[in-house]
Design an enzyme around this catalytic site. Structure first.
Site, PDB file in Angstrom:
ATOM      1  N   ASP A   1       0.840  -1.199   0.000  1.00  0.00           N
ATOM      2  CA  ASP A   1       0.000   0.000   0.000  1.00  0.00           C
ATOM      3  C   ASP A   1       0.872   1.246   0.000  1.00  0.00           C
ATOM      4  O   ASP A   1       2.102   1.157  -0.064  1.00  0.00           O
ATOM      5  CB  ASP A   1      -0.932  -0.018   1.213  1.00  0.00           C
ATOM      6  CG  ASP A   1      -2.322   0.501   0.874  1.00  0.00           C
ATOM      7  OD1 ASP A   1      -2.441   1.707   0.585  1.00  0.00           O
ATOM      8  OD2 ASP A   1      -3.272  -0.298   0.892  1.00  0.00           O
TER       9      ASP A   1
ATOM     10  N   ASP B   1      -3.112  -0.067  17.764  1.00  0.00           N
ATOM     11  CA  ASP B   1      -3.914  -1.264  17.538  1.00  0.00           C
ATOM     12  C   ASP B   1      -3.309  -2.178  16.472  1.00  0.00           C
ATOM     13  O   ASP B   1      -3.900  -3.188  16.107  1.00  0.00           O
ATOM     14  CB  ASP B   1      -5.340  -0.874  17.127  1.00  0.00           C
ATOM     15  CG  ASP B   1      -6.375  -1.907  17.555  1.00  0.00           C
ATOM     16  OD1 ASP B   1      -6.053  -2.765  18.395  1.00  0.00           O
ATOM     17  OD2 ASP B   1      -7.511  -1.853  17.039  1.00  0.00           O
TER      18      ASP B   1
ATOM     19  N   ASN C   1      -7.759  -5.829  23.173  1.00  0.00           N
ATOM     20  CA  ASN C   1      -6.726  -5.023  23.829  1.00  0.00           C
ATOM     21  C   ASN C   1      -7.286  -3.703  24.341  1.00  0.00           C
ATOM     22  O   ASN C   1      -6.534  -2.810  24.736  1.00  0.00           O
ATOM     23  CB  ASN C   1      -5.551  -4.768  22.876  1.00  0.00           C
ATOM     24  CG  ASN C   1      -5.969  -3.982  21.637  1.00  0.00           C
ATOM     25  OD1 ASN C   1      -7.162  -3.780  21.397  1.00  0.00           O
ATOM     26  ND2 ASN C   1      -4.993  -3.541  20.852  1.00  0.00           N
TER      27      ASN C   1
ATOM     28  N   SER D   1     -11.068  -0.889  -1.814  1.00  0.00           N
ATOM     29  CA  SER D   1      -9.856  -0.997  -0.987  1.00  0.00           C
ATOM     30  C   SER D   1     -10.162  -1.577   0.377  1.00  0.00           C
ATOM     31  O   SER D   1      -9.315  -2.215   0.998  1.00  0.00           O
ATOM     32  CB  SER D   1      -9.227   0.388  -0.784  1.00  0.00           C
ATOM     33  OG  SER D   1      -8.324   0.696  -1.790  1.00  0.00           O
TER      34      SER D   1
ATOM     35  N   ALA E   1      -6.114  -6.042 -10.525  1.00  0.00           N
ATOM     36  CA  ALA E   1      -7.284  -6.890 -10.273  1.00  0.00           C
ATOM     37  C   ALA E   1      -7.628  -7.775 -11.459  1.00  0.00           C
ATOM     38  O   ALA E   1      -8.119  -8.894 -11.291  1.00  0.00           O
ATOM     39  CB  ALA E   1      -8.488  -6.022  -9.905  1.00  0.00           C
TER      40      ALA E   1
ATOM     41  N   HIS F   1      -4.630   5.598   4.141  1.00  0.00           N
ATOM     42  CA  HIS F   1      -5.135   4.432   3.417  1.00  0.00           C
ATOM     43  C   HIS F   1      -4.492   3.123   3.865  1.00  0.00           C
ATOM     44  O   HIS F   1      -5.179   2.156   4.226  1.00  0.00           O
ATOM     45  CB  HIS F   1      -4.915   4.646   1.917  1.00  0.00           C
ATOM     46  CG  HIS F   1      -5.525   3.611   1.038  1.00  0.00           C
ATOM     47  ND1 HIS F   1      -4.889   2.428   0.716  1.00  0.00           N
ATOM     48  CD2 HIS F   1      -6.719   3.574   0.403  1.00  0.00           C
ATOM     49  CE1 HIS F   1      -5.664   1.717  -0.084  1.00  0.00           C
ATOM     50  NE2 HIS F   1      -6.781   2.391  -0.291  1.00  0.00           N
TER      51      HIS F   1
ATOM     52  N   ASN G   1     -12.769   1.347  -8.215  1.00  0.00           N
ATOM     53  CA  ASN G   1     -13.886   2.204  -7.806  1.00  0.00           C
ATOM     54  C   ASN G   1     -14.384   3.099  -8.931  1.00  0.00           C
ATOM     55  O   ASN G   1     -14.743   4.248  -8.712  1.00  0.00           O
ATOM     56  CB  ASN G   1     -13.458   3.091  -6.626  1.00  0.00           C
ATOM     57  CG  ASN G   1     -13.101   2.286  -5.403  1.00  0.00           C
ATOM     58  OD1 ASN G   1     -13.701   1.247  -5.150  1.00  0.00           O
ATOM     59  ND2 ASN G   1     -12.114   2.741  -4.661  1.00  0.00           N
TER      60      ASN G   1
END
Length: 679
Positions: free
Chosen positions: A183, A192, A235, A390, A327, A221, A317
């Site tokens: 990415d 996290d 957590n 995404s 893709a 992103h 998109n």
């Protein structure tokens, strides 16, 4: 596993050849490296037409393959260019003047033996409908779910309920599975995520720095995508990922200018292959890419699949059926997005998102609207909603990690067979619902079901045998106009399972275009279906149908795409299509037979016909074929095969003629190749 997995990609540029008059002869690849490089770049120059330097690809830069930095330096010198960087087998050149001029120089320069390619831009595939930022403690509108997960914002994550994450977590949680997230950039220290981050790599400069920079568009992103896959659970922070115990390998592809380029994507894939990850996520894409560059991207994808990695990609998109890459590449799972936003953190899960791409290259769907996950905010850890394919792709990636975790024996196998088995398991583990958008008219069948995916065996015991003797447990196949395909249930060897083929023993369901009919276990394509041809210059514009076969608790999903009837197979010589070729080969020398082009020594094309005019549909390696190997080849020589039993090489042990045949899909048009072995 998308579109043309067994067929591969048809060239979008169609050619005409008429028997009346003259036509330019088609050159074969020579043995000389200079000639091969020249031909590759001539082809690339032609397919670059319509793309603009500085807009569609990097200005004054190009990339190439090299085995070492020393070799890369020599390539740079041969092009009178500077080596900007070298990493993971990919070098980037920088130079004065245009990319086209540099390719033209390479074509005419005898010292050049390595082709170079334009460095096309790719983009993050998010729709950017950003929700309210949260710090993990605010109250808000929550989904009506009951859960034992203790993360404070878990109930904002409606997608877990839709894909049945909790049921899947009773079986596995992603433990021990390596997931590469390719990415733009990441906040790897996000509170996290940090406990699950195992490694980082900057594909643009070769360092380990994947951090944010101000010139990167949508810099949240990558962090958001990573959190959907593997945010830590229980957590007390934000929400949780689909595979909360997965090991995250974060790969940044944004360069110093903040741009995302194909060269960095290829480097990222090579790095992922070197680290033998189990799953790769790419929530990126572009519709602007030339044929040669596309081939380099496909090769990198194939390499990582060969090491045992399932590859998942956002479909795009554009709200259209135009192929978006990677893709629309082979050996990937292309994921569309479900959901129309109804309120903060919630969406109508009964429809395809209006922004989602669709079409024959899209394999399945997953929630993509109002997806709550981790993001950076002014240097601190935060979370918010984002929309886009995404966001849908990493949900499927997380499920892939759950599948590997449920079958830990697969993690150490690192084979192409494993990767393809997992990808077929994923594409057959859906709810089989047809999701549509009232705005675009697009449809995608099947939302990923994590519970189904982790249940049962990954390997199949049930297969289907097609007319051309192909034995498959899922994939995409051509069906010529007016032709039919009888579906016979078999075991892996192709032996008919009598019980399964009895009336009512297995269920057969069809969805998609009305141009396909299913009756008595036979699927037929109407003569008037919209087929791939000159009038439909994109495979996604052709009619298609999905056939789902269920037997003994296993599900096989086959997709059929309408194709103009293949009338000839061969190559152009003078003003004729030659339907056979003879090559001389030395006794004792191995010959590659894993592609029609390698076996024939030139490109073998398929042609349809309208009157006296032949229209090229694509080459045999792209459209697909069955290779008939003569018994004499095994008797008087040696055939090597891959793990799936497909022939790789032939070594003649005696003098003589060995007659191989390339047979087209469905209607069996033949091209004959004679290898004449001599001392």
């Amino acid at each position: 596993m998308a579109k043309r997995k067994t067929l591969a990609e048809i060239l979008c540029i169609s050619m005409l050849f008429t028997l009346v008059g003259t036509a330019a002869p088609k050159s074969a690849y020579g043995e000389n490296l200079n000639l091969m490089s020249e031909m590759a770049m001539e082809s690339e120059l032609q397919s670059m037409n319509g793309y603009e330097e500085g807009k569609d690809y990097s200005e004054g830069k190009a990339f190439f393959e090299a085995d070492s930095e020393e070799e890369a330096m020599k390539v740079a010198k041969s092009y009178d260019a500077s080596l900007e960087s070298y990493s993971s087998g990919i070098g980037i050149l920088s130079f004065e003047g245009s990319v086209k001029d540099k390719l033209e120089d390479g074509v005419s320069t005898l010292s050049v033996t390595t082709p170079i390619y334009p460095d096309y831009y790719v983009y993050t595939e998010d729709y950017i409908n950003r929700g309210t930022l949260l710090d993990g403690s605010e109250d808000g509108e929550k989904a009506d779910v009951q859960t034992a997960v203790t993360d404070p914002d878990y109930d904002y994550q409606w997608f877990h309920s839709k894909v049945k994450s909790e049921e899947a977590w009773k079986v596995s949680n992603g433990d021990g599975v390596k997931v590469a997230v390719i990415d733009n950039c990441f906040m790897a220290e996000h509170s996290d995520l940090v406990d699950n981050v195992a490694a980082t790599y900057n594909a643009a400069d070769g360092s380990e720095d994947v951090s944010l920079s101000s010139n990167i568009k949508n810099k949240e992103h990558g962090t958001h995508v990573a959190g959907i896959i593997g945010a830590v659970s229980d957590n007390g922070l934000f929400g949780t990922g689909v595979a909360p115990k997965a090991e995250l390998y974060l790969v940044k592809i944004a360069n110093a200018e903040g741009k995302l380029t194909i060269s960095s994507v290829i480097r990222a894939l090579e790095w992922a292959a070197e680290h033998k990850v189990e799953v790769v996520n790419m929530s990126i894409g572009t519709t602007s890419i030339s044929q040669g560059t596309k081939a380099q991207l496909q090769e990198a994808i194939d390499n990582v699949v060969d090491t045992g990695a399932a590859v998942v990609v956002a479909a795009g998109n554009y709200g259209a059926s135009t192929e978006c890459y990677p893709a629309a590449c082979d050996n990937v799972i292309a994921v569309g997005a479900i959901g129309k936003k109804t309120a903060s953190h919630t969406a109508d899960a009964s429809c395809l998102a209006d922004y989602s791409d669709y079409g024959n290259y899209v394999d399945l769907a997953a929630p993509g609207t109002a997806i709550y996950s981790t993001v950076p905010e002014n240097g601190t850890s935060s979370a918010c909603d984002l929309d886009g394919t995404s966001m849908a792709a990493p949900i499927v990636t997380g499920v892939a990690a759950l599948v590997y975790s449920a079958h830990p024996e697969l993690i150490s196998e690192n084979t192409e067979t494993t990767a393809k088995a997992v990808m077929k398991k994923l594409t057959s583990s859906t709810d089989d619902v047809e999701y549509s958008s009232s705005k675009t008219g697009g449809t995608v069948t099947g939302c990923i079901d994590a519970k189904q995916a982790v249940e049962g065996s990954v390997s199949s015991s049930v297969y289907v045998k097609l007319k051309d003797k192909t034995i498959t447990n899922g994939g995409t196949y051509w069906l010529p106009l007016g032709k039919s395909e009888k579906l016979v249930i078999t075991d892996k060897s192709g032996k008919k399972i009598k019980e399964a083929n009895k009336k009512g023993a297995a269920s057969f369901e069809i969805s998609g275009s009305a141009s396909f009919k299913l009756s008595n276990k036979k699927v037929k394509c109407d003569k008037k279906a919209a087929a791939y041809s000159l009038s439909t210059d994109s495979v996604s514009k052709a009619d298609s149908a999905r056939v789902t076969i269920t037997y003994g608790g296993e599900k096989i999903v086959l997709r059929f795409i309408a194709l103009d009837k293949i009338k000839a197979a061969g190559y152009i010589s003078g003003n004729k299509i030659k339907k056979n070729i003879t090559r001389t080969v030395p006794v004792g020398k191995s010959i590659s037979i894993n592609s029609a082009e390698a076996l024939a020594g030139l490109e073998v094309d398929y042609w349809s016909r309208s009157g006296k005019t032949y229209n090229i549909l694509g080459d045999a390696d792209s459209v697909g074929y069955v290779l008939k190997v003569p018994a004499k080849a095994s008797k008087n020589g040696m055939i090597t095969e891959n793990s799936e039993g497909e022939p790789l090489t032939f070594t003649p042990g005696r003098k003589g003629s060995y007659k191989f045949t390339v047979v087209s899909p469905a209607n069996g048009v033949k091209f004959k190749i004679t290898l004449k072995a001599v001392d």
